[in-house]
Scaffold this active site. Structure first.
Site, PDB file in Angstrom:
ATOM      1  N   ASP A   1      46.990  31.520  22.213  1.00 44.13           N
ATOM      2  CA  ASP A   1      47.170  30.597  23.120  1.00 44.13           C
ATOM      3  C   ASP A   1      45.807  30.055  22.989  1.00 44.13           C
ATOM      4  O   ASP A   1      44.663  30.597  23.265  1.00 44.13           O
ATOM      5  CB  ASP A   1      47.374  31.137  24.456  1.00 44.13           C
ATOM      6  CG  ASP A   1      48.101  30.248  25.393  1.00 44.13           C
ATOM      7  OD1 ASP A   1      47.777  29.119  25.508  1.00 44.13           O
ATOM      8  OD2 ASP A   1      48.936  30.697  26.240  1.00 44.13           O
TER       9      ASP A   1
ATOM     10  N   GLU B   1      51.321  22.321  24.657  1.00 39.81           N
ATOM     11  CA  GLU B   1      51.793  21.909  25.995  1.00 39.81           C
ATOM     12  C   GLU B   1      51.530  20.530  26.288  1.00 39.81           C
ATOM     13  O   GLU B   1      50.374  20.439  26.397  1.00 39.81           O
ATOM     14  CB  GLU B   1      51.391  23.220  26.890  1.00 39.81           C
ATOM     15  CG  GLU B   1      51.981  22.875  28.320  1.00 39.81           C
ATOM     16  CD  GLU B   1      51.339  23.564  29.452  1.00 39.81           C
ATOM     17  OE1 GLU B   1      51.659  23.958  30.525  1.00 39.81           O
ATOM     18  OE2 GLU B   1      50.016  23.663  29.292  1.00 39.81           O
TER      19      GLU B   1
ATOM     20  N   ASP C   1      51.981  48.462  29.642  1.00 40.84           N
ATOM     21  CA  ASP C   1      50.799  49.173  29.996  1.00 40.84           C
ATOM     22  C   ASP C   1      50.742  50.554  29.008  1.00 40.84           C
ATOM     23  O   ASP C   1      51.761  51.304  29.119  1.00 40.84           O
ATOM     24  CB  ASP C   1      50.652  49.465  31.317  1.00 40.84           C
ATOM     25  CG  ASP C   1      49.275  50.088  31.586  1.00 40.84           C
ATOM     26  OD1 ASP C   1      48.361  50.064  30.793  1.00 40.84           O
ATOM     27  OD2 ASP C   1      49.353  50.900  32.875  1.00 40.84           O
TER      28      ASP C   1
ATOM     29  N   ASN D   1      47.848  52.775  29.060  1.00 42.62           N
ATOM     30  CA  ASN D   1      46.668  53.630  29.318  1.00 42.62           C
ATOM     31  C   ASN D   1      46.667  53.845  30.929  1.00 42.62           C
ATOM     32  O   ASN D   1      45.822  54.543  31.363  1.00 42.62           O
ATOM     33  CB  ASN D   1      45.310  53.273  28.800  1.00 42.62           C
ATOM     34  CG  ASN D   1      44.976  52.013  29.574  1.00 42.62           C
ATOM     35  OD1 ASN D   1      45.843  51.232  30.043  1.00 42.62           O
ATOM     36  ND2 ASN D   1      43.722  51.409  29.206  1.00 42.62           N
TER      37      ASN D   1
ATOM     38  N   ASP E   1      47.196  24.896  24.985  1.00 38.17           N
ATOM     39  CA  ASP E   1      47.432  24.629  26.452  1.00 38.17           C
ATOM     40  C   ASP E   1      46.874  23.106  26.681  1.00 38.17           C
ATOM     41  O   ASP E   1      45.928  22.605  26.194  1.00 38.17           O
ATOM     42  CB  ASP E   1      46.383  25.706  27.409  1.00 38.17           C
ATOM     43  CG  ASP E   1      46.505  25.864  28.658  1.00 38.17           C
ATOM     44  OD1 ASP E   1      47.661  26.262  28.894  1.00 38.17           O
ATOM     45  OD2 ASP E   1      45.648  25.475  29.474  1.00 38.17           O
TER      46      ASP E   1
ATOM     47  N   ASP F   1      46.406  51.858  33.535  1.00 38.84           N
ATOM     48  CA  ASP F   1      45.412  51.351  34.316  1.00 38.84           C
ATOM     49  C   ASP F   1      46.112  50.100  34.978  1.00 38.84           C
ATOM     50  O   ASP F   1      45.664  49.355  36.083  1.00 38.84           O
ATOM     51  CB  ASP F   1      44.263  50.731  33.723  1.00 38.84           C
ATOM     52  CG  ASP F   1      44.677  49.571  32.561  1.00 38.84           C
ATOM     53  OD1 ASP F   1      45.595  49.288  32.440  1.00 38.84           O
ATOM     54  OD2 ASP F   1      43.639  48.895  32.158  1.00 38.84           O
TER      55      ASP F   1
ATOM     56  N   ASP G   1      48.757  45.943  27.824  1.00 36.60           N
ATOM     57  CA  ASP G   1      47.839  45.827  26.879  1.00 36.60           C
ATOM     58  C   ASP G   1      48.346  45.721  25.233  1.00 36.60           C
ATOM     59  O   ASP G   1      49.461  45.822  25.315  1.00 36.60           O
ATOM     60  CB  ASP G   1      46.941  47.152  26.982  1.00 36.60           C
ATOM     61  CG  ASP G   1      47.632  48.337  27.022  1.00 36.60           C
ATOM     62  OD1 ASP G   1      48.680  48.619  26.320  1.00 36.60           O
ATOM     63  OD2 ASP G   1      47.274  49.213  28.107  1.00 36.60           O
TER      64      ASP G   1
ATOM     65  N   HIS H   1      55.597  31.467  31.428  1.00 33.56           N
ATOM     66  CA  HIS H   1      54.791  32.298  32.697  1.00 33.56           C
ATOM     67  C   HIS H   1      54.275  31.456  33.820  1.00 33.56           C
ATOM     68  O   HIS H   1      53.645  31.763  34.862  1.00 33.56           O
ATOM     69  CB  HIS H   1      53.365  32.837  31.867  1.00 33.56           C
ATOM     70  CG  HIS H   1      52.499  31.564  31.646  1.00 33.56           C
ATOM     71  ND1 HIS H   1      52.911  30.737  30.529  1.00 33.56           N
ATOM     72  CD2 HIS H   1      51.365  31.201  31.932  1.00 33.56           C
ATOM     73  CE1 HIS H   1      51.788  29.879  30.225  1.00 33.56           C
ATOM     74  NE2 HIS H   1      50.939  30.153  31.133  1.00 33.56           N
ATOM     75  N   ASP H   2      54.825  30.166  33.952  1.00 32.50           N
ATOM     76  CA  ASP H   2      54.495  29.105  35.005  1.00 32.50           C
ATOM     77  C   ASP H   2      55.598  28.747  35.677  1.00 32.50           C
ATOM     78  O   ASP H   2      55.587  28.262  36.747  1.00 32.50           O
ATOM     79  CB  ASP H   2      53.794  27.835  34.282  1.00 32.50           C
ATOM     80  CG  ASP H   2      52.433  28.094  33.882  1.00 32.50           C
ATOM     81  OD1 ASP H   2      51.771  28.987  34.074  1.00 32.50           O
ATOM     82  OD2 ASP H   2      52.129  27.288  33.017  1.00 32.50           O
TER      83      ASP H   2
HETATM   84  O1  ISL Z   1      52.442  25.376  36.569  1.00 26.92           O
HETATM   85  C1  ISL Z   1      52.561  24.111  36.052  1.00 26.92           C
HETATM   86  C2  ISL Z   1      54.012  23.875  35.501  1.00 26.92           C
HETATM   87  O2  ISL Z   1      54.822  23.343  36.370  1.00 26.92           O
HETATM   88  C3  ISL Z   1      51.498  23.317  35.944  1.00 26.92           C
HETATM   89  O3  ISL Z   1      50.969  22.743  36.906  1.00 26.92           O
HETATM   90  C4  ISL Z   1      50.462  23.964  34.945  1.00 26.92           C
HETATM   91  O4  ISL Z   1      49.322  24.223  35.691  1.00 26.92           O
HETATM   92  C5  ISL Z   1      50.282  23.053  33.971  1.00 26.92           C
HETATM   93  O5  ISL Z   1      51.593  22.956  33.293  1.00 26.92           O
HETATM   94  C6  ISL Z   1      49.320  23.765  32.951  1.00 26.92           C
HETATM   95  O6  ISL Z   1      49.519  25.016  32.434  1.00 26.92           O
HETATM   96  C7  ISL Z   1      48.613  25.670  31.574  1.00 26.92           C
HETATM   97  O7  ISL Z   1      47.308  25.451  31.742  1.00 26.92           O
HETATM   98  C8  ISL Z   1      46.768  26.051  32.835  1.00 26.92           C
HETATM   99  C9  ISL Z   1      47.202  27.484  33.187  1.00 26.92           C
HETATM  100  O8  ISL Z   1      47.238  27.865  34.632  1.00 26.92           O
HETATM  101  C10 ISL Z   1      49.015  27.578  32.943  1.00 26.92           C
HETATM  102  O9  ISL Z   1      49.309  29.354  33.076  1.00 26.92           O
HETATM  103  C11 ISL Z   1      49.166  27.064  31.533  1.00 26.92           C
HETATM  104  O10 ISL Z   1      50.323  27.216  31.081  1.00 26.92           O
HETATM  105  C12 ISL Z   1      45.462  25.812  32.917  1.00 26.92           C
HETATM  106  O11 ISL Z   1      44.715  26.571  31.757  1.00 26.92           O
HETATM  107 CA    CA Z   2      46.648  48.978  30.280  1.00 28.41          CA
END
Ligand code: ISL
Ligand code: CA
Length: 546
Positions: free
Chosen positions: A97, A256, A20, A22, A203, A24, A28, A325-326
């Protein structure tokens, strides 16, 4: 054009949690700009940005309401242009993405689509409810269930019909039987490619085309999936994207892909088919789960490494990763984030970066960031975790079990802020962060690891630089030599060069005697006599080429 994306190390940024500038409390674009030299220093050549577009943030940006605009939380299009420019200057390529299975329900197309007479009606998948038996109550158009533990259909008062959403109800699925939708997506891709970005992470790309909307076979999760996973329609669209857009630019795509086998994955990413350049698969991430990711079983290194080896052998080229991130943090999951934190984080780095394929590092992995010590649902932001927790309550799962699912598996583990320093909020923000900062930033942070030549971060730098300078590590063949209870040994070879990679998942000593020149060791040893320390990894250059 060369396949440059095969030669570089990629790094995923989750912009909300990176830096970050700024105050908030939200990361960013200027924060990414600020940290570009850090990434350069690390040896990164490709940056994947999780979504920074306009979005109501029902699913943290994976619900896009304008693909050609930046969310004000992240900055402006000028910031984005500046980022692209500076990255180019540092020879770092940026990929965006592309979330195109669905949009946000606040996207203009969907707002229009609610009107049955609008030309946008057919951009989404609308169906009347089924007439229900004697009661006369309306029933959903089919029995499919969503990725986020809900029904897949939402009723719209205005038009008296339901729309399909494989994810949250604020993420309506686009209709890929409509050629106008395909054209729109292509034009969005051109918009970004013309700006100078170098490709896309698509995605959930292999579910975009729905073969039919018939009822699915009843399953514990994702009922209906046989009607949309990896359909021929999707393959055709990917070939079309490639032929008419992507091949005109110096760019690449990584998709993905959910619920793929090596065979169906090869159909999506084999170079001769001209669809994706590579894909993210999940099987190795499922070796410590049963049925669904929320049900955990003991982590077994052998099962894990066998799965990795299987995919190495099956595909010409893989997109390799241990975190995103998942997913929970890899050192907490496949290593030991307490007693052998540093050792196991370095070992996992070695495993990942020496495989054949493009390695993707997720922000914070390079300093061994761990899972978060969540103590209550109030600290959880993720929509998926909340839905699953609610469902588990409805199913009367015991509270302890429910909470452990979220705590150990929930996606917020990966989404806590990047730990830059031991200072206020780990140097992520001078304000109030949108999600909790891990207390352990006092110990685990970039600043202290930069200063320490033996840190996880310093090891990543060494390893990446070794890989960047080694043709055999970048493009050599892969061969598994031994996979046992807690040892994984594999070769990379090219012409008359061979490197053997030995990684140990053991908390005690192990042995793997082998001759050759020691290139790198996670314990900084000077020579190798065949004995390995706990979680040690070594790279050996071999003379004998048998
Ligand atoms: O979290 C997961 C992996 O084990 C899955 O259920 C995931 O939701 C799936 O892989 C799809 O992920 C992608 O599309 C989703 C989004 O929430 C995730 O962050 C993204 O990586 C919907 O756009
Ligand atoms: Ca910020």
């Amino acid at each position: 054009m060369t396949n440059w994306w095969r030669d570089k190390v990629a790094y995923q940024i989750y912009p909300r949690s990176f830096q970050d500038t700024n105050s908030d409390g939200i990361g960013d674009l200027r924060g990414i700009i600020k940290r570009l030299p850090y990434l350069k220093e690390l040896g990164i050549g490709i940056l994947w940005l999780s979504p920074v577009y306009q979005s109501p943030n029902d699913d943290n940006g994976y619900d896009i309401s304008d693909y050609r605009d930046i969310h004000p939380d992240f900055g402006t299009m000028n910031d984005m242009d500046e980022l692209i420019e500076l990255a180019r200057h540092l020879d770092i390529r940026i990929i965006m993405d592309m979330v195109i299975n669905h949009t946000s329900d606040e996207h203009e197309w969907f707002k229009e689509s609610r009107n049955p007479a609008s030309p946008y009606r057919d951009y989404y998948i609308w169906r009347p409810g089924k007439k229900g038996g004697l009661s006369g109550k309306r029933k959903l158009p089919n029995n499919w269930t969503s990725f986020f533990a809900e029904d897949c259909w939402e009723y719209d008062e205005q038009s008296g019909e339901y729309y399909l959403h494989l994810f949250s109800k604020k993420q309506p699925d686009l209709n890929y039987r409509n050629p106008a939708v395909i054209e729109e997506v292509k034009s969005i891709m051109r918009f970004w490619l013309d700006k100078g970005i170098s490709g896309f992470r698509f995605d959930v790309i292999n579910v975009i085309y729905k073969n039919s909307l018939e009822n699915g076979r009843k399953r514990f999760i994702l009922t209906g999936r046989e009607h949309y996973v990896s359909c021929e329609g999707t393959h055709e669209i990917l070939r079309d994207f490639r032929r008419t857009v992507l091949s005109e630019y110096d760019c690449f795509s990584v998709g993905e892909s959910v619920m793929v086998t090596p065979k169906t994955a090869a159909d999506l990413a084999d170079p001769t088919r001209h669809e994706l350049d590579m894909l993210f698969s999940f099987e190795h991430m499922e070796t410590d789960t049963v049925i669904v990711k929320w049900f955990r079983r003991r982590f077994a290194p052998k099962r894990f490494c066998e799965t990795i080896a299987k995919w190495q052998n099956a595909l010409e080229w893989n997109a390799n990763y241990l975190e995103n991130h998942d997913q929970p943090r890899s050192v907490s999951r496949f290593g030991d984030d307490l007693r052998f934190h540093e050792e196991s984080a370095k070992m996992l780095a070695t495993l990942l970066l020496c495989l054949r394929g493009t390695p993707f590092i997720y922000q914070g992995q390079e300093i061994g960031m761990t899972n978060f010590d969540f103590t209550s649902m109030e600290q959880i932001e993720d929509i998926e975790s909340h839905n699953v927790y609610r469902l588990a309550s409805r199913l009367h799962f015991p509270e302890r079990f429910r909470w452990n699912m979220i705590r150990l598996v929930g996606r917020d583990n990966a989404r806590t802020p990047m730990q830059w320093s031991a200072g206020h909020c780990g140097g992520f923000t001078s304000g109030k962060p949108w999600i909790g900062v891990n207390e352990n930033h006092i110990k685990i942070n970039v600043e202290s690891q930069t200063a320490n030549p033996d840190s996880i971060l310093s090891y990543y730098k060494k390893l990446i630089s070794l890989r960047n300078g080694s043709e055999v590590l970048r493009s050599g063949e892969f061969k598994a030599i031994r996979i046992s209870k807690d040892l994984f040994v594999y070769d990379r070879y090219l012409d008359n060069e061979k490197i053997t990679v030995i990684v140990s998942f053991s908390k005690t000593f192990s042995r793997y005697p082998i001759k050759g020149e020691l290139l790198l060791s996670t314990y900084n040893r000077k020579d190798f006599d065949g004995s390995l320390m706990p979680y040690e990894a070594v790279l050996i250059r071999r003379e004998d080429l048998t």
